[in-house]
Design a protein around this motif. Structure first.
Motif, PDB file in Angstrom:
ATOM      1  N   LEU A 151     -25.667 -15.864  18.377  1.00 48.08           N
ATOM      2  CA  LEU A 151     -26.958 -15.805  19.065  1.00 48.08           C
ATOM      3  C   LEU A 151     -26.839 -16.338  20.489  1.00 48.08           C
ATOM      4  O   LEU A 151     -27.373 -15.752  21.441  1.00 48.08           O
ATOM      5  N   GLN A 152     -26.114 -17.427  20.650  1.00 54.93           N
ATOM      6  CA  GLN A 152     -25.905 -17.991  21.988  1.00 54.93           C
ATOM      7  C   GLN A 152     -25.092 -17.039  22.860  1.00 54.93           C
ATOM      8  O   GLN A 152     -25.378 -16.876  24.055  1.00 54.93           O
ATOM      9  N   MET A 153     -24.111 -16.389  22.277  1.00 59.22           N
ATOM     10  CA  MET A 153     -23.244 -15.496  23.036  1.00 59.22           C
ATOM     11  C   MET A 153     -24.022 -14.300  23.592  1.00 59.22           C
ATOM     12  O   MET A 153     -23.920 -13.984  24.779  1.00 59.22           O
ATOM     13  N   VAL A 154     -24.812 -13.642  22.749  1.00 61.91           N
ATOM     14  CA  VAL A 154     -25.544 -12.467  23.238  1.00 61.91           C
ATOM     15  C   VAL A 154     -26.640 -12.886  24.216  1.00 61.91           C
ATOM     16  O   VAL A 154     -26.954 -12.140  25.154  1.00 61.91           O
ATOM     17  N   ASP A 155     -27.195 -14.063  24.033  1.00 59.61           N
ATOM     18  CA  ASP A 155     -28.193 -14.564  24.973  1.00 59.61           C
ATOM     19  C   ASP A 155     -27.572 -14.763  26.353  1.00 59.61           C
ATOM     20  O   ASP A 155     -28.162 -14.402  27.377  1.00 59.61           O
TER      21      ASP A 155
END
Length: 200
Positions: A151-155
């Motif tokens: 989730l952090q990566m795609v954000d």
């Protein structure tokens, strides 16, 4: 190999056509509990779940399964290789051609390479392939709530929250919510260079 090989990204990864041995490697990765727990867990029989093909294949069935995968025009499976030409992960695009969009899946199976930006570099390459070679309008991801790192990566790459799915993912007998995030072609084009400079 695909587009954007000349980018000065670290880590340096490449995308290659899926091969039968790659499928066997994915099967091995997902038999590792730690890798499996970040993916989709196991079915009721303890078999690791996977998107795109059933991992219960044996050696004699692998070639036939591979040919079936390759003939599917609505799904593209790509193998991720590092700068040492080692197979380290897998990505998939599941197309909705009439809408010019695809759902994206990404797995880094070599857990000793986690938290070294390998997933981010791979995601940039897959997005290049989706937007610049496939001319897609939109790419989206469905991230289970337990995969905080994804989730952090795609954000960080500019994906925008588009929705919330209740009880969408069953893992090891429990149901988990997930988030749908999307990225449009023109958004990615504006942000791509900044992503490489600031995230990679």
């Amino acid at each position: 190999m695909f587009l954007s090989e000349g980018d000065d990204m670290k880590p340096d990864i490449s995308l290659k056509e899926l091969m039968p041995l790659d499928m066997t490697q994915v099967k091995t990765w997902l038999s590792d509990i730690e890798v499996n727990e970040m993916w989709y867990g196991c079915d009721d029989d303890g078999v690791p779940l996977h998107i795109g093909y059933d991992l219960t294949f044996n050696d004699d069935e692998c070639e036939s399964l591979y040919e079936t995968i390759q003939s599917d025009k609505n799904r593209k499976i790509l193998s991720i290789y590092n700068e040492n030409d080692a197979h380290v992960g897998e990505s998939q695009l599941v197309y909705e051609w009439p809408l010019l969009e695809a759902q994206l899946f990404l797995l880094i199976g070599e857990k000793n390479l986690w938290h070294h930006h390998l997933g981010t570099a791979a995601l940039v390459k897959v997005l290049d392939y989706a937007f610049y070679e496939n001319n897609l309008h939109r790419v989206w991801v469905d991230v289970p709530e337990y995969n905080v790192n994804a989730l952090q990566m795609v954000d960080h790459l500019g994906f925008v929250m588009e929705g919330h799915f209740r009880g969408a993912h069953r893992k090891n007998g429990s149901w988990y919510d997930s988030s749908a995030l999307g990225l449009l072609n023109d958004e990615y084009a504006r942000r791509r260079n900044r992503i490489i400079e600031t995230v990679l």
